[in-house]
Write a protein that holds these residues in place. Structure first.
Motif, PDB file in Angstrom:
ATOM      1  N   VAL A   8      42.350  11.745  12.976  1.00 52.88           N
ATOM      2  CA  VAL A   8      42.580  11.263  11.402  1.00 52.88           C
ATOM      3  C   VAL A   8      43.109   9.890  11.646  1.00 52.88           C
ATOM      4  O   VAL A   8      43.935   9.559  12.105  1.00 52.88           O
ATOM      5  CB  VAL A   8      43.898  12.345  11.057  1.00 52.88           C
ATOM      6  CG1 VAL A   8      44.309  11.876   9.497  1.00 52.88           C
ATOM      7  CG2 VAL A   8      43.456  13.550  11.122  1.00 52.88           C
ATOM      8  N   GLU A  12      43.593   8.176   5.758  1.00 49.24           N
ATOM      9  CA  GLU A  12      43.349   9.406   5.391  1.00 49.24           C
ATOM     10  C   GLU A  12      44.646   9.961   5.548  1.00 49.24           C
ATOM     11  O   GLU A  12      45.128  10.888   4.845  1.00 49.24           O
ATOM     12  CB  GLU A  12      42.551  10.027   6.771  1.00 49.24           C
ATOM     13  CG  GLU A  12      40.838   9.495   6.707  1.00 49.24           C
ATOM     14  CD  GLU A  12      40.086   9.927   7.812  1.00 49.24           C
ATOM     15  OE1 GLU A  12      39.062  10.416   7.441  1.00 49.24           O
ATOM     16  OE2 GLU A  12      40.586  10.275   8.731  1.00 49.24           O
ATOM     17  N   PHE A  13      45.673   9.755   6.556  1.00 46.28           N
ATOM     18  CA  PHE A  13      47.017  10.385   6.669  1.00 46.28           C
ATOM     19  C   PHE A  13      47.625   9.929   5.540  1.00 46.28           C
ATOM     20  O   PHE A  13      48.395  10.767   4.807  1.00 46.28           O
ATOM     21  CB  PHE A  13      47.573   9.940   7.892  1.00 46.28           C
ATOM     22  CG  PHE A  13      48.958  10.531   8.044  1.00 46.28           C
ATOM     23  CD1 PHE A  13      48.960  11.867   8.256  1.00 46.28           C
ATOM     24  CD2 PHE A  13      50.021   9.697   7.664  1.00 46.28           C
ATOM     25  CE1 PHE A  13      50.355  12.417   8.422  1.00 46.28           C
ATOM     26  CE2 PHE A  13      51.572  10.476   7.914  1.00 46.28           C
ATOM     27  CZ  PHE A  13      51.488  11.431   8.315  1.00 46.28           C
ATOM     28  N   ASP A  14      47.771   8.649   4.953  1.00 48.25           N
ATOM     29  CA  ASP A  14      48.378   8.180   3.793  1.00 48.25           C
ATOM     30  C   ASP A  14      47.723   8.816   2.629  1.00 48.25           C
ATOM     31  O   ASP A  14      48.899   9.358   1.815  1.00 48.25           O
ATOM     32  CB  ASP A  14      48.196   6.590   3.772  1.00 48.25           C
ATOM     33  CG  ASP A  14      49.379   6.033   4.702  1.00 48.25           C
ATOM     34  OD1 ASP A  14      50.054   6.329   5.413  1.00 48.25           O
ATOM     35  OD2 ASP A  14      48.962   4.791   5.020  1.00 48.25           O
ATOM     36  N   LEU A  16      46.714  11.870   2.586  1.00 48.77           N
ATOM     37  CA  LEU A  16      47.185  13.259   2.631  1.00 48.77           C
ATOM     38  C   LEU A  16      48.691  13.295   2.323  1.00 48.77           C
ATOM     39  O   LEU A  16      49.094  14.267   1.771  1.00 48.77           O
ATOM     40  CB  LEU A  16      47.222  13.864   3.918  1.00 48.77           C
ATOM     41  CG  LEU A  16      47.588  15.047   4.381  1.00 48.77           C
ATOM     42  CD1 LEU A  16      46.900  16.121   3.578  1.00 48.77           C
ATOM     43  CD2 LEU A  16      47.047  15.319   5.794  1.00 48.77           C
ATOM     44  N   THR A  19      49.098  13.360  -1.473  1.00 51.80           N
ATOM     45  CA  THR A  19      48.487  14.835  -1.936  1.00 51.80           C
ATOM     46  C   THR A  19      49.498  15.841  -1.747  1.00 51.80           C
ATOM     47  O   THR A  19      49.629  16.314  -2.947  1.00 51.80           O
ATOM     48  CB  THR A  19      47.371  15.066  -0.977  1.00 51.80           C
ATOM     49  OG1 THR A  19      46.256  14.161  -1.151  1.00 51.80           O
ATOM     50  CG2 THR A  19      46.822  16.655  -1.566  1.00 51.80           C
ATOM     51  N   VAL A  20      50.348  15.800  -0.742  1.00 48.67           N
ATOM     52  CA  VAL A  20      51.252  16.970  -0.621  1.00 48.67           C
ATOM     53  C   VAL A  20      52.752  16.598  -0.995  1.00 48.67           C
ATOM     54  O   VAL A  20      53.611  17.264  -1.175  1.00 48.67           O
ATOM     55  CB  VAL A  20      51.432  17.442   0.770  1.00 48.67           C
ATOM     56  CG1 VAL A  20      50.000  18.083   1.190  1.00 48.67           C
ATOM     57  CG2 VAL A  20      51.829  16.285   1.725  1.00 48.67           C
ATOM     58  N   ARG A 170      44.681  24.866  13.304  1.00 46.45           N
ATOM     59  CA  ARG A 170      44.174  23.987  11.978  1.00 46.45           C
ATOM     60  C   ARG A 170      44.269  25.139  10.602  1.00 46.45           C
ATOM     61  O   ARG A 170      44.805  26.620  10.908  1.00 46.45           O
ATOM     62  CB  ARG A 170      42.795  23.784  12.160  1.00 46.45           C
ATOM     63  CG  ARG A 170      42.786  22.762  13.457  1.00 46.45           C
ATOM     64  CD  ARG A 170      41.395  22.211  13.643  1.00 46.45           C
ATOM     65  NE  ARG A 170      40.858  21.436  12.511  1.00 46.45           N
ATOM     66  CZ  ARG A 170      39.786  20.960  12.211  1.00 46.45           C
ATOM     67  NH1 ARG A 170      38.722  21.375  13.011  1.00 46.45           N
ATOM     68  NH2 ARG A 170      39.517  20.357  11.306  1.00 46.45           N
ATOM     69  N   VAL A 218      47.195  18.265  11.148  1.00 45.85           N
ATOM     70  CA  VAL A 218      47.540  18.096   9.764  1.00 45.85           C
ATOM     71  C   VAL A 218      46.839  18.749   8.685  1.00 45.85           C
ATOM     72  O   VAL A 218      47.182  18.700   7.624  1.00 45.85           O
ATOM     73  CB  VAL A 218      47.692  16.287   9.594  1.00 45.85           C
ATOM     74  CG1 VAL A 218      48.564  15.903  10.423  1.00 45.85           C
ATOM     75  CG2 VAL A 218      46.159  15.831   9.778  1.00 45.85           C
ATOM     76  N   ASP A 219      45.478  19.009   9.226  1.00 42.17           N
ATOM     77  CA  ASP A 219      44.610  19.487   8.261  1.00 42.17           C
ATOM     78  C   ASP A 219      45.167  20.998   7.603  1.00 42.17           C
ATOM     79  O   ASP A 219      44.643  21.644   6.696  1.00 42.17           O
ATOM     80  CB  ASP A 219      43.376  19.813   8.329  1.00 42.17           C
ATOM     81  CG  ASP A 219      42.803  20.767   9.628  1.00 42.17           C
ATOM     82  OD1 ASP A 219      43.907  21.417   9.942  1.00 42.17           O
ATOM     83  OD2 ASP A 219      41.642  20.723   9.910  1.00 42.17           O
ATOM     84  N   PRO A 222      48.067  20.913   3.977  1.00 43.82           N
ATOM     85  CA  PRO A 222      47.775  21.066   2.499  1.00 43.82           C
ATOM     86  C   PRO A 222      47.700  22.644   2.108  1.00 43.82           C
ATOM     87  O   PRO A 222      48.060  23.002   1.208  1.00 43.82           O
ATOM     88  CB  PRO A 222      46.079  20.811   2.355  1.00 43.82           C
ATOM     89  CG  PRO A 222      46.233  19.512   3.614  1.00 43.82           C
ATOM     90  CD  PRO A 222      46.988  19.936   4.431  1.00 43.82           C
ATOM     91  N   LEU A 255      54.885  14.842   7.327  1.00 44.02           N
ATOM     92  CA  LEU A 255      54.367  15.504   6.097  1.00 44.02           C
ATOM     93  C   LEU A 255      55.288  16.515   5.437  1.00 44.02           C
ATOM     94  O   LEU A 255      55.360  16.593   4.190  1.00 44.02           O
ATOM     95  CB  LEU A 255      52.996  16.089   6.086  1.00 44.02           C
ATOM     96  CG  LEU A 255      51.922  15.200   6.515  1.00 44.02           C
ATOM     97  CD1 LEU A 255      50.529  15.916   6.939  1.00 44.02           C
ATOM     98  CD2 LEU A 255      51.650  14.285   5.168  1.00 44.02           C
TER      99      LEU A 255
END
Length: 308
Positions: A8, A12-14, A16, A19-20, A170, A218-219, A222, A255
């Motif tokens: 990741v 992409e991490f930022d 995510l 998003t959460v 995951r 991390v996936d 969410p 996260l």
């Protein structure tokens, strides 16, 4: 379920993280997702008690150095019946611990982790945490938690004794575990991941979990955010290691704690709970977590209790 999952990027991490993120959602803010647990949640959780079986989850106080215990806990006697007047004799001891590591069962409060210099809610970490402790997100703000616990027993699901260090759990694994264990993660729940690391350590010996440990990719976050959980934990520290995120060594910590306001339970012993859940065929239970009241503390050693 092999390897630490897809890589990741930081970008992409930022994305995510945004998003959460739940900043500004609750008052008081430094209780974070524990605000989700209402009196109704507590009453529903108590209804899960059937047999009355009580299962503690803390590891023993570990005073022996090892690859997973670089700063051993301290314990020594301070009175062997020879300090105070002779009757009755008294025996006292001293304990101390640097608990934010890999050997002590503990709770991470919201002041424990900052990302890009910000704590949960957006406050500047350097302004809110100093040598005197935390002025936001300290463990007394959390207080005790009584809620429904859910055990995701991944070794039981995949038919192994344990997940090998470095294996990622995951989002699809979480869903598969819910289906296999006939359990559903809901709002205000505490989610506990058993990787079997405690059993592996007992049978094969200690290793350094900073280098390799099973945990969430991390996936999966969410999905946990959508379920509106209150607490996340396990027999590791929730993060798969090596980290799949470039430049972020503990992405699930960032996260969960910093974006979502979800405290973490690290280094639990879930072996007895795994046996109890398998015997009853129930992977949801009443969970009690009572951290120490440490003003300014970024967490606390803790002995969570499951009641089935």
């Amino acid at each position: 379920m092999t390897g630490n999952g897809p890589a990741v990027s930081r970008q992409e991490f930022d994305a995510l993280f945004e998003t959460v993120r739940t900043w500004g959602r609750w008052t008081p803010a430094d209780r974070g997702a524990w605000n989700r647990v209402t009196a109704d949640h507590v009453r529903r959780a108590t209804a899960l008690v059937r047999s009355g079986t009580v299962v503690p989850m803390a590891r023993p106080w570990d005073t022996a150095p090892g690859p997973d215990n670089a700063k051993p806990a301290l314990h020594h006697m301070s009175d062997l019946g020879d300090v105070e007047p002779p009757e009755p004799a008294t025996y006292k001891d001293f304990i101390a611990v640097d608990y934010h590591a890999k050997a002590v069962s503990h709770l991470d409060a919201l002041s424990h982790i900052a990302y890009r210099g910000r704590l949960y809610g957006g406050g500047t970490a350097r302004e809110l945490v100093d040598a005197g402790g935390a002025r936001f997100g300290a463990v007394p703000a959390l207080g005790p938690l009584v809620t429904k616990g859910v055990l995701l027993d991944l070794p039981a699901v995949v038919g192994d004794r344990w997940l090998e260090p470095g294996r990622a759990v995951r989002a699809e694994d979480v869903v598969a575990a819910e289906r296999a264990l006939d359990v559903a993660i809901g709002e205000g729940d505490a989610v506990l991941l058993r990787s079997g690391s405690v059993r592996r350590r007992r049978e094969l010996g200690a290793w350094n979990p900073d280098g390799a440990s099973a945990g969430f990719h991390v996936d999966a976050v969410p999905l946990l955010a959508e379920r509106r959980i209150a607490l996340l934990g396990g027999d590791g520290d929730s993060d798969v290691r090596p980290s799949p995120v470039d430049g972020v060594h503990s992405p699930v910590h960032a996260l969960a704690i910093t974006a979502m306001g979800v405290p973490l339970l690290d280094n639990l012993d879930l072996e007895a709970l795994s046996v109890a859940c398998a015997e009853t065929g129930r992977y949801a239970f009443l969970l009690l977590v009572a951290p120490l009241n440490i003003p300014g503390g970024t967490g606390s050693p803790v002995n969570p209790i499951a009641v089935l």
